[in-house]
Design an enzyme around this catalytic site. Structure first.
Site, mmCIF file in Angstrom:
data_model
loop_
_atom_site.group_PDB
_atom_site.id
_atom_site.type_symbol
_atom_site.label_atom_id
_atom_site.label_comp_id
_atom_site.label_asym_id
_atom_site.label_seq_id
_atom_site.Cartn_x
_atom_site.Cartn_y
_atom_site.Cartn_z
ATOM 1 N N SER A 22 0.870 -1.134 0.101
ATOM 2 C CA SER A 22 -0.068 -0.127 -0.151
ATOM 3 C C SER A 22 0.953 1.272 0.155
ATOM 4 O O SER A 22 2.157 0.987 0.217
ATOM 5 C CB SER A 22 -1.075 0.001 1.134
ATOM 6 O OG SER A 22 -0.130 0.018 2.485
ATOM 7 N N TYR A 23 0.378 2.408 -0.204
ATOM 8 C CA TYR A 23 0.889 3.606 -0.157
ATOM 9 C C TYR A 23 1.762 3.851 1.200
ATOM 10 O O TYR A 23 1.324 3.753 2.343
ATOM 11 C CB TYR A 23 -0.074 4.811 -0.213
ATOM 12 C CG TYR A 23 0.639 6.136 -0.504
ATOM 13 C CD1 TYR A 23 1.301 6.257 -1.782
ATOM 14 C CD2 TYR A 23 0.909 7.013 0.345
ATOM 15 C CE1 TYR A 23 1.867 7.697 -1.846
ATOM 16 C CE2 TYR A 23 1.326 8.255 0.346
ATOM 17 C CZ TYR A 23 1.748 8.425 -1.278
ATOM 18 O OH TYR A 23 2.360 9.662 -1.335
ATOM 19 N N PRO A 24 3.125 4.071 0.818
ATOM 20 C CA PRO A 24 4.290 3.895 2.218
ATOM 21 C C PRO A 24 4.233 5.281 2.868
ATOM 22 O O PRO A 24 5.235 5.168 3.889
ATOM 23 C CB PRO A 24 5.296 3.436 1.542
ATOM 24 C CG PRO A 24 5.323 4.172 -0.122
ATOM 25 C CD PRO A 24 4.199 4.166 -0.286
ATOM 26 N N ARG A 25 3.724 6.254 2.486
ATOM 27 C CA ARG A 25 3.782 7.530 3.209
ATOM 28 C C ARG A 25 2.469 7.802 3.893
ATOM 29 O O ARG A 25 1.546 8.285 3.446
ATOM 30 C CB ARG A 25 4.100 8.777 2.332
ATOM 31 C CG ARG A 25 5.654 8.647 1.910
ATOM 32 C CD ARG A 25 6.091 9.789 1.304
ATOM 33 N NE ARG A 25 5.663 9.671 -0.172
ATOM 34 C CZ ARG A 25 6.036 9.082 -1.316
ATOM 35 N NH1 ARG A 25 7.183 8.423 -0.913
ATOM 36 N NH2 ARG A 25 5.698 8.940 -2.474
ATOM 37 N N HIS A 36 -4.538 7.827 4.408
ATOM 38 C CA HIS A 36 -3.953 6.713 3.675
ATOM 39 C C HIS A 36 -4.023 5.611 4.890
ATOM 40 O O HIS A 36 -4.052 6.041 5.921
ATOM 41 C CB HIS A 36 -2.483 6.721 3.308
ATOM 42 C CG HIS A 36 -2.245 7.820 2.245
ATOM 43 N ND1 HIS A 36 -2.604 7.835 1.019
ATOM 44 C CD2 HIS A 36 -1.768 8.965 2.400
ATOM 45 C CE1 HIS A 36 -2.440 8.967 0.493
ATOM 46 N NE2 HIS A 36 -1.765 9.839 1.328
#
Length: 627
Positions: free
Chosen positions: A329-332, A383
């Site tokens: 998934s989006y890492p930030r 996120h």
DNA sequence: GCAAGGTC
């Protein structure tokens, strides 16, 4: 009606297209490799949608030509010099796409992340689109997670862009540029003049770099100033013969340790007059070792540094690559709680094929092993926590280790806490209290898949309340306080996060910057990497500290103040221009003082350059017996 | 040749 939707990044434009169109959309390529346009009808609002995106900020800011050259102006002039804004070179293709699409649209709907930066990026998108379609109607979609119901609601009930938030970010951008450039040029030119052989590259100043460096230097100074102190304590133990082996059960003295020898000795001699110790209480209770929280960017970087021995920047780069490859998934993300509607089972099922943790994943899926993850306190409303989105079987090296950590962490979050049984034995001996603690691990649960946490059994003999025994060992022992260690990268990430220096996406970069600029060196001791400030790094920080400002250039307070001002601009209690005027006045004053007394920095750097290395060492004395 | 914040 034709609506042009613009997201902050490619992944979001694709997700919202899938949701709004029910998976039936047409894809068009653009001049940018990363950006696609998605077309579909949206009958719910009787509109035709085109969804596209940018890739972060479109605009960049720099001084006008008159002030770009270092030699042609006084750095002080940079506090007032004109700043020009333009589309960044690598964003021209995205700009062209936005202009072309806006020309055919009646309405522009901004779908950037719902945070300050997102609002500012939204304003940038508006300014570009208005150049090809002056009167385009602008709306803003408000969503906090990529969940069908929320995305539909956002599309059907758009709000307006919050220009106050966009303005607050503008102020931050201008302020950082002016302060950074002015101080950087002043420092660099002054020091290079004097230390031609030693200093050849830029001596940068930044409102995040310097507090970061300040943490490293401050710890280094603590280590240098440390004086070991001797202490004394009573060591009590019972040796029992269980199954041929001699087991020593040590008891901890309730007083811990004492720094006055005379006092410790008096108590010790008093204790020795008694022949027997007595068990006054035995406490038995179930205990848990809690499974970890869902994974945020900052936690990923700390764990990567501590457990995998990878630099924070490296971990983030690998995570970004795995995200691009569709594995993560989006890492930030700042979020450490999963949405209640999150589809855990589908993701767990994808891991059942893995040779290492597949069986554990199967257990979660089939045998009632699943438990909802714990909820942390943070939610960036954009996120979810970092998790694997697909099984990756062909990774190697560090990519594999990072993926494995993230996956094991996710499975651990979906598992149960480890269970144990703890026994505490309180003992009285000669009027003093001692205690020992034992543990039996009953169910390892999440620990089976998460080897990064340790929890092991420690058996105790079976003591009964009221039981008396003759201690096998009762000694007055001494030890020395140990000096603090230098900062590790994980420590530094924690400090920056706590003090609001940088963001989840930039903390790693700031650490890399202070290393690149030669302010800090990484030193390996065993398997641990410590951060040691260089002579230049110490000279700068100690020099500025010697000059003495109301708010130190090397501490986090100034950045916190910028943050507070931005919040005021967002709330409308302050204007962007007021914030800029106040801050710039304050920094101008500091700049004048810094330049007037810069000799103090020079002297500090000189003493250290001529004085040699940074080596520091203190003897570490092992504990020994007095009698 | 300067910053920090998005993103690739």
């Amino acid at each position: 009606m034709k609506v042009l939707c613009v997201a902050e990044k490619p992944s979001i434009s694709k997700s919202i297209s899938q949701i709004l169109s029910g998976g039936r959309f047409a894809t068009r390529a653009t001049g940018s490799n990363f950006v696609k346009n998605y077309d579909f009808d949206y009958p719910q609002t009787n509109a035709h949608f085109t969804v596209t995106c940018v890739a972060g900020h479109l605009l960049e800011h720099d001084f006008a030509e008159t002030h770009r050259k270092w030699q042609t102006c006084d750095p002080f002039a940079l506090f007032e010099a004109p700043i020009v804004t333009s589309v960044a070179k690598d964003k021209k293709a995205i700009e062209a796409n936005l202009r072309a699409e806006a020309r055919n649209a009646d309405q522009l709907m901004i779908w950037t992340d719902c945070d300050r930066e997102g609002e500012n990026i939204g304003a940038e998108i508006v300014s570009v689109c208005r150049q090809s379609k002056r009167n385009i109607v602008v709306k803003r979609a408000r969503f906090s997670a990529i969940i069908a119901q929320q995305i539909h609601n956002a599309a059907q009930h758009p709000i307006n862009l919050d220009m106050a938030q966009a303005a607050a970010v503008d102020a931050r951008i201008f302020l950082d540029l002016r302060i950074g450039a002015a101080f950087t040029r002043m420092q660099t030119m002054s020091l290079q003049d004097i230390f031609k052989q030693h200093i050849t590259s830029v001596v940068s100043y930044g409102p995040c770099q310097f507090p970061t460096l300040g943490f490293v230097v401050s710890r280094y100074n603590q280590v240098q100033a440390f004086q070991p102190e001797q202490f004394w304590y009573i060591y009590l133990a019972l040796t029992s013969n269980t199954s041929q082996e001699q087991e020593e059960t040590p008891f901890n003295w309730r007083r811990g340790h004492l720094f006055e020898f005379d006092v410790a000795l008096a108590i010790y001699e008093d204790v020795l007059r008694h022949p027997r110790a007595r068990v006054i209480k035995v406490t038995k209770k179930e205990t848990k070792k809690w499974k970890p929280y869902p994974l945020t960017t900052v936690e990923l970087q700390k764990a990567g540094s501590r457990l995998l021995k990878l630099a924070p920047k490296k971990v983030l780069d690998i995570a970004e690559k795995l995200y691009q490859g569709g594995f993560l998934s989006y890492p930030r993300t700042e979020t450490d709680q999963f949405d209640p509607q999150f589809d855990f089972m589908t993701l767990i099922a994808k891991q059942t094929v893995d040779p290492a943790w597949g069986a554990f994943a199967t257990g979660l899926r089939d045998n009632n092993g699943f438990t909802t993850p714990r909820k942390g306190k943070n939610n960036d409303q954009a996120h979810p926590p970092i998790h694997p989105t697909a099984h990756a079987g062909n990774l190697t090296g560090d990519d594999k280790r990072v993926y494995e950590f993230i996956t094991r962490r996710f499975l651990a979050c979906c598992s149960k806490d480890a269970l144990g049984f703890q026994t505490t034995v309180d003992v009285e001996y000669g009027g003093e209290e001692f205690s020992a603690t034992g543990l039996i691990v009953l169910e390892r649960n999440y620990l089976e898949v998460y080897p990064y946490d340790k929890w092991s059994s420690k058996e105790l003999p079976d003591f009964q309340e009221g039981e008396e025994f003759v201690p096998s060992i009762c000694e007055l022992r001494d030890g020395w306080t140990t000096k603090p260690t230098l900062l590790t990268e994980a420590d530094l990430v924690t400090l920056m996060d706590k003090n609001g220096i940088g963001t989840d996406a930039t903390i790693a970069q700031h650490i890399e910057t202070i290393i690149d600029r030669g302010y800090v060196l990484a030193r390996m001791e065993g398997a641990t990497k410590y951060l040691v400030p260089s002579t230049l790094g110490i000279g700068l920080i100690d020099g500025y500290n010697e000059i003495g400002f109301d708010r130190s250039l090397s501490k986090p307070q100034l950045r916190r103040q910028t943050e507070r001002s931005m919040v005021e601009v967002c709330q409308g209690t302050k204007t962007k221009n007021d914030m800029l005027a106040e801050s710039i006045d304050q920094y101008k004053e500091m700049f004048i003082k810094a330049r007037r007394e810069f000799q103090k920095v020079i002297t500090n750097v000189r003493t250290r350059l001529e004085g040699g290395g940074n080596a520091c060492c203190c003897p570490r004395t092992p504990s020994r017996r007095i009698r």
